[in-house]
Design a protein around this motif. Structure first.
Motif, PDB file in Angstrom:
ATOM      1  N   VAL A 295       0.852  -1.194   0.000  1.00  0.00           N
ATOM      2  CA  VAL A 295       0.000   0.000   0.000  1.00  0.00           C
ATOM      3  C   VAL A 295       0.885   1.241   0.000  1.00  0.00           C
ATOM      4  CG1 VAL A 295      -1.701   1.327   1.334  1.00  0.00           C
ATOM      5  CG2 VAL A 295      -1.815  -1.156   1.332  1.00  0.00           C
ATOM      6  N   HIS A 296       0.505   2.240  -0.812  1.00  0.00           N
ATOM      7  CA  HIS A 296       1.099   3.585  -0.755  1.00  0.00           C
ATOM      8  C   HIS A 296       0.024   4.482  -0.147  1.00  0.00           C
ATOM      9  CE1 HIS A 296       4.120   2.165  -3.590  1.00  0.00           C
ATOM     10  NE2 HIS A 296       3.137   1.748  -4.365  1.00  0.00           N
ATOM     11  N   HIS A 297       0.343   5.123   0.956  1.00  0.00           N
ATOM     12  CA  HIS A 297      -0.671   5.941   1.622  1.00  0.00           C
ATOM     13  C   HIS A 297      -0.811   7.330   1.011  1.00  0.00           C
ATOM     14  CE1 HIS A 297      -1.349   2.883   4.605  1.00  0.00           C
ATOM     15  NE2 HIS A 297      -0.035   2.710   4.649  1.00  0.00           N
ATOM     16  N   HIS A 298       0.211   7.769   0.226  1.00  0.00           N
ATOM     17  CA  HIS A 298       0.178   9.134  -0.311  1.00  0.00           C
ATOM     18  C   HIS A 298       0.384   9.231  -1.814  1.00  0.00           C
ATOM     19  CE1 HIS A 298       1.242   9.612   3.984  1.00  0.00           C
ATOM     20  NE2 HIS A 298       0.299  10.513   3.887  1.00  0.00           N
ATOM     21  N   GLY A 299       0.509   8.151  -2.499  1.00  0.00           N
ATOM     22  CA  GLY A 299       0.738   8.212  -3.936  1.00  0.00           C
ATOM     23  C   GLY A 299      -0.181   7.262  -4.679  1.00  0.00           C
ATOM     24  N   GLU A 300      -0.265   7.459  -5.984  1.00  0.00           N
ATOM     25  CA  GLU A 300      -1.051   6.548  -6.805  1.00  0.00           C
ATOM     26  C   GLU A 300      -0.206   6.024  -7.947  1.00  0.00           C
ATOM     27  OE1 GLU A 300      -4.358   8.544  -9.054  1.00  0.00           O
ATOM     28  OE2 GLU A 300      -3.777  10.195  -7.754  1.00  0.00           O
ATOM     29  N   GLU A 301      -0.662   4.922  -8.549  1.00  0.00           N
ATOM     30  CA  GLU A 301       0.089   4.279  -9.614  1.00  0.00           C
ATOM     31  C   GLU A 301      -0.825   3.855 -10.748  1.00  0.00           C
ATOM     32  OE1 GLU A 301       3.844   2.395  -7.206  1.00  0.00           O
ATOM     33  OE2 GLU A 301       2.118   1.086  -7.507  1.00  0.00           O
ATOM     34  N   VAL A 302      -0.206   3.748 -11.933  1.00  0.00           N
ATOM     35  CA  VAL A 302      -0.896   3.288 -13.134  1.00  0.00           C
ATOM     36  C   VAL A 302      -0.004   2.246 -13.808  1.00  0.00           C
ATOM     37  CG1 VAL A 302      -1.650   3.950 -15.464  1.00  0.00           C
ATOM     38  CG2 VAL A 302      -2.147   5.447 -13.518  1.00  0.00           C
ATOM     39  N   PHE A 303      -0.601   1.127 -14.210  1.00  0.00           N
ATOM     40  CA  PHE A 303       0.086   0.067 -14.942  1.00  0.00           C
ATOM     41  C   PHE A 303      -0.697  -0.226 -16.218  1.00  0.00           C
ATOM     42  CE2 PHE A 303       0.849  -0.566 -10.478  1.00  0.00           C
ATOM     43  CZ  PHE A 303       2.167  -0.985 -10.380  1.00  0.00           C
ATOM     44  N   TYR A 304       0.019  -0.445 -17.320  1.00  0.00           N
ATOM     45  CA  TYR A 304      -0.607  -0.798 -18.589  1.00  0.00           C
ATOM     46  C   TYR A 304       0.284  -1.854 -19.243  1.00  0.00           C
ATOM     47  CZ  TYR A 304      -2.867  -0.264 -23.137  1.00  0.00           C
ATOM     48  OH  TYR A 304      -3.548  -0.489 -24.313  1.00  0.00           O
ATOM     49  N   VAL A 305      -0.254  -3.050 -19.450  1.00  0.00           N
ATOM     50  CA  VAL A 305       0.526  -4.138 -20.028  1.00  0.00           C
ATOM     51  C   VAL A 305       0.714  -3.898 -21.523  1.00  0.00           C
ATOM     52  CG1 VAL A 305       0.620  -6.633 -20.458  1.00  0.00           C
ATOM     53  CG2 VAL A 305      -0.298  -5.779 -18.283  1.00  0.00           C
ATOM     54  N   LEU A 306       1.972  -3.877 -21.951  1.00  0.00           N
ATOM     55  CA  LEU A 306       2.320  -3.687 -23.360  1.00  0.00           C
ATOM     56  C   LEU A 306       2.521  -5.022 -24.075  1.00  0.00           C
ATOM     57  CD1 LEU A 306       4.991  -0.886 -22.793  1.00  0.00           C
ATOM     58  CD2 LEU A 306       2.655  -0.576 -23.658  1.00  0.00           C
ATOM     59  N   GLN A 307       3.129  -5.970 -23.365  1.00  0.00           N
ATOM     60  CA  GLN A 307       3.470  -7.270 -23.953  1.00  0.00           C
ATOM     61  C   GLN A 307       3.518  -8.302 -22.838  1.00  0.00           C
ATOM     62  OE1 GLN A 307       7.349  -7.103 -25.754  1.00  0.00           O
ATOM     63  NE2 GLN A 307       7.517  -9.302 -25.933  1.00  0.00           N
ATOM     64  N   GLY A 308       3.021  -9.503 -23.113  1.00  0.00           N
ATOM     65  CA  GLY A 308       3.047 -10.577 -22.126  1.00  0.00           C
ATOM     66  C   GLY A 308       1.787 -10.594 -21.278  1.00  0.00           C
ATOM     67  N   ARG A 309       1.877 -11.218 -20.106  1.00  0.00           N
ATOM     68  CA  ARG A 309       0.747 -11.322 -19.177  1.00  0.00           C
ATOM     69  C   ARG A 309       1.201 -10.922 -17.788  1.00  0.00           C
ATOM     70  NH1 ARG A 309      -3.587 -13.018 -21.164  1.00  0.00           N
ATOM     71  NH2 ARG A 309      -4.668 -13.432 -19.205  1.00  0.00           N
ATOM     72  N   LEU A 310       0.279 -10.343 -17.034  1.00  0.00           N
ATOM     73  CA  LEU A 310       0.574  -9.920 -15.674  1.00  0.00           C
ATOM     74  C   LEU A 310      -0.655 -10.162 -14.807  1.00  0.00           C
ATOM     75  CD1 LEU A 310       3.105  -8.540 -14.419  1.00  0.00           C
ATOM     76  CD2 LEU A 310       1.882  -6.392 -14.605  1.00  0.00           C
TER      77      LEU A 310
END
Length: 182
Positions: free
Chosen positions: A60-75
């Protein structure tokens, strides 16, 4: 986000050809910094290569946010508050409304608001590439530099105390173990 000391304000944008940027490699971590804390960004921006077997562990990040976008492969990705945080494998977690983790290929997207437990892992047999942005305080590029050192020192089995200390300094509450291929 505040500008790091001695960092002049950006007067130009960033345009990079494919593959360009500062590369951070070590112990399974392979990230190319596209925009880092040296440019007073709203978020650090990366292209990340996630090897088979890498599991960042739920955190957990209590003060930040994140973005993920899969370009290739699987996650495998997760972003919700589980009914039970004590389960050691976040793949077993479930939200109060029945949500489970998502396993997605190219185009899979994950947005993580502050305070939301999240995780990602590459459980496939192939490398995965991800576009990643983080507004976590302290500059995620600085965190990745230090994490690469911890992962190299542990040769795929990072010292849990070192990971906990590192993450605490970067507003990361670790909930399940980080696992790097070794």
């Amino acid at each position: 986000m505040t500008t790091p000391a001695n960092t002049p304000p950006a007067t130009t944008g960033v345009a990079l050809p494919p593959g360009a940027g500062r590369r951070i490699v070590g112990g399974g971590l392979d990230a190319t910094v596209k925009v880092g804390s040296d440019r007073e960004p709203f978020a650090s921006t990366f292209e990340v290569v996630v090897p088979p077997g890498y599991d960042v562990g739920a955190h957990v990040h209590h003060h930040g946010e994140e973005v993920f976008y899969v370009l290739q492969g699987r996650l495998d990705v997760l972003a919700f508050e589980p009914v039970d945080r004590s389960m050691p494998d976040w793949h077993e977690w479930e939200s109060a409304d029945g949500q489970r983790y998502l396993s997605g290929g190219p185009g899979a997207f994950l947005h993580v608001p502050p305070g939301v437990p999240h995780a990602f892992a590459n459980t496939s047999g192939a490398t995965t590439r991800v576009f990643f942005q983080s507004s976590v305080p302290g500059g995620h590029d600085n965190y990745f530099d230090e994490l690469a050192e911890v992962l190299r020192a542990g040769a795929g089995h990072p010292d849990p105390a070192a990971v906990t200390d590192l993450r605490r300094r970067y507003d990361i509450e670790q909930l399940t173990s980080l696992r790097a291929p070794g």
